[in-house]
Design an enzyme around this catalytic site. Sequence first.
Site, PDB file in Angstrom:
ATOM      1  N   ARG A 236       0.829  -1.215   0.000  1.00  0.00           N
ATOM      2  CA  ARG A 236       0.000   0.000   0.000  1.00  0.00           C
ATOM      3  C   ARG A 236       0.860   1.260   0.000  1.00  0.00           C
ATOM      4  O   ARG A 236       0.426   2.327  -0.424  1.00  0.00           O
ATOM      5  CB  ARG A 236      -0.991  -0.019   1.179  1.00  0.00           C
TER       6      ARG A 236
ATOM      7  N   TYR B 254     -15.871  16.849 -16.015  1.00  0.00           N
ATOM      8  CA  TYR B 254     -16.156  15.409 -16.098  1.00  0.00           C
ATOM      9  C   TYR B 254     -17.300  15.062 -15.136  1.00  0.00           C
ATOM     10  O   TYR B 254     -17.273  15.438 -13.966  1.00  0.00           O
ATOM     11  CB  TYR B 254     -14.895  14.617 -15.756  1.00  0.00           C
TER      12      TYR B 254
ATOM     13  N   ASP C 212      -6.904  18.767 -15.052  1.00  0.00           N
ATOM     14  CA  ASP C 212      -7.268  17.443 -15.550  1.00  0.00           C
ATOM     15  C   ASP C 212      -6.927  17.441 -17.035  1.00  0.00           C
ATOM     16  O   ASP C 212      -7.616  18.045 -17.850  1.00  0.00           O
ATOM     17  CB  ASP C 212      -8.756  17.163 -15.313  1.00  0.00           C
TER      18      ASP C 212
ATOM     19  N   LYS D   3      -7.656   5.911 -19.831  1.00  0.00           N
ATOM     20  CA  LYS D   3      -7.949   6.377 -21.178  1.00  0.00           C
ATOM     21  C   LYS D   3      -6.720   6.205 -22.076  1.00  0.00           C
ATOM     22  O   LYS D   3      -6.311   5.083 -22.323  1.00  0.00           O
ATOM     23  CB  LYS D   3      -8.442   7.825 -21.115  1.00  0.00           C
TER      24      LYS D   3
HETATM   25  C1  LIG Z   1     -12.565   9.133 -17.280  1.00  0.00           C
HETATM   26  C2  LIG Z   1     -12.208  10.470 -16.767  1.00  0.00           C
HETATM   27  C3  LIG Z   1     -11.991  10.685 -15.396  1.00  0.00           C
HETATM   28  C4  LIG Z   1     -12.195   9.590 -14.372  1.00  0.00           C
HETATM   29  O1  LIG Z   1     -11.293   8.550 -14.522  1.00  0.00           O
HETATM   30  P1  LIG Z   1     -11.604   7.004 -14.125  1.00  0.00           P
HETATM   31  O2  LIG Z   1     -10.330   6.331 -14.451  1.00  0.00           O
HETATM   32  O3  LIG Z   1     -12.786   6.578 -14.925  1.00  0.00           O
HETATM   33  O4  LIG Z   1     -11.925   7.012 -12.656  1.00  0.00           O
HETATM   34  C5  LIG Z   1     -11.612  11.950 -15.011  1.00  0.00           C
HETATM   35  N1  LIG Z   1     -11.472  12.969 -15.882  1.00  0.00           N
HETATM   36  C6  LIG Z   1     -11.680  12.796 -17.208  1.00  0.00           C
HETATM   37  C7  LIG Z   1     -11.514  13.953 -18.125  1.00  0.00           C
HETATM   38  C8  LIG Z   1     -12.062  11.546 -17.692  1.00  0.00           C
HETATM   39  O5  LIG Z   1     -12.286  11.390 -18.997  1.00  0.00           O
END
Ligand SMILES: *Cc1c(COP(=O)(O)O)cnc(C)c1O
Length: 371
Positions: free
Chosen positions: A47, A99, A171, A196
């Site tokens: 962890r 998001y 982000d 992603k």
């Molecule tokens: C998918 C996404 C998230 C969240 O990520 P997860 O891996 O699904 O928890 C946050 N910000 C953006 C822009 C995203 O496309």
Amino acid sequence: MRLETIAVRACAEVDPTTGAVAPPLYLSTTFEHGPASQAIHGFMYIREKNPTQLRLEGALAQLEGGLGALVYSSGMAAGAAVLQTLEPGSHVIFSDDLYIDFRNLIRDFLPAWRIESSVVNMQDIQELKGAMRANTKVVWGETPSNPLMKVLDIAAIATATHDAGAHLVIDSTFATPVLQRPLSLGADIVLHSTTKYCGGHSDVQGGCLVVKKREILDKLFHVRELLGAVASPFNSWMILRGLRSLPCRMERHSANAAAVAAALAASPLVEAVYYPGLASHPGHDIARRQMKGYGGMLSFLVRGGREETLRVASRVKIFLNATSLGGVESLMEHRASSEGKMSKAPQNLLRLSIGLEHPDDLIEDLMQALA
Ligand SMILES: *Cc1c(COP(=O)(O)O)cnc(C)c1O
């Protein structure tokens, strides 16, 4: 080293005991220590940290030009970790095209954590400045944004944020470390959903934060160690594998998306196309300055309403109707349906994650679905 070389070679040291070129995947949850719990090998418990995860963190830090990176079980866990470092009574300002699950997190958790929040249009710096309070600790911008592909001026927002004594989180999931480097533009923390593009094959979940300052890294590390949202060794290994081809993939994702955006923009059956690479996009000039390419995400408005739009979504043959993004396969999604009650997406909007197929096949598919 240039970015393409960093992506391939960062933390790619050959395994000294076997000569293995591909990084070993260490699943061990515990590591030998001395009789009085003295660390011997640099690791104690999973962890806290493990060798596979450290390679991924090192590579991400180098790609973003940060002091260090922390990896999480998901992008949401990474984002939540930032908010979990804040004292009750703190104030956070979020960009408005946010998001969807961060919007849900603001609604469902921040009041109980006694964190105040505002949502502003950060394309207007005066509006951002007007929203600053004495207790504003974090400004949180998403660029390009989901699903309207709004582009925020990171450098201008960073200046306004620092003038107010707060930290800037960007982000940068849609841009990836390849197309945009927010830390070099003044951001303090970069967030990615590595589920992603970083993973890139729709088969692994993860998130990361990359930071410039030791003090922020230490606070975030403490939160992750005690709240436990750390990435697993296997997921870390998979995402590291994805990073190796990220610059290469982003070039093709961007070229394909540019071709699709141009074809859609030329169609009389399309009301609008949101892609920062189009000269007509309101954020194009900023994107050209702060990005190295415009990425694989775009949204468009079908001429018509919800019904006509869902008909287009039901007729595609190569595009898959699915959520998420950044994989090799092209995806389509009616965001108003998938986002639910909190959605602000227009009923005639379809979001596309453009994959690595031939662009002409994608364009033909969209045109037959629109016809
Ligand atoms: C998918 C996404 C998230 C969240 O990520 P997860 O891996 O699904 O928890 C946050 N910000 C953006 C822009 C995203 O496309």
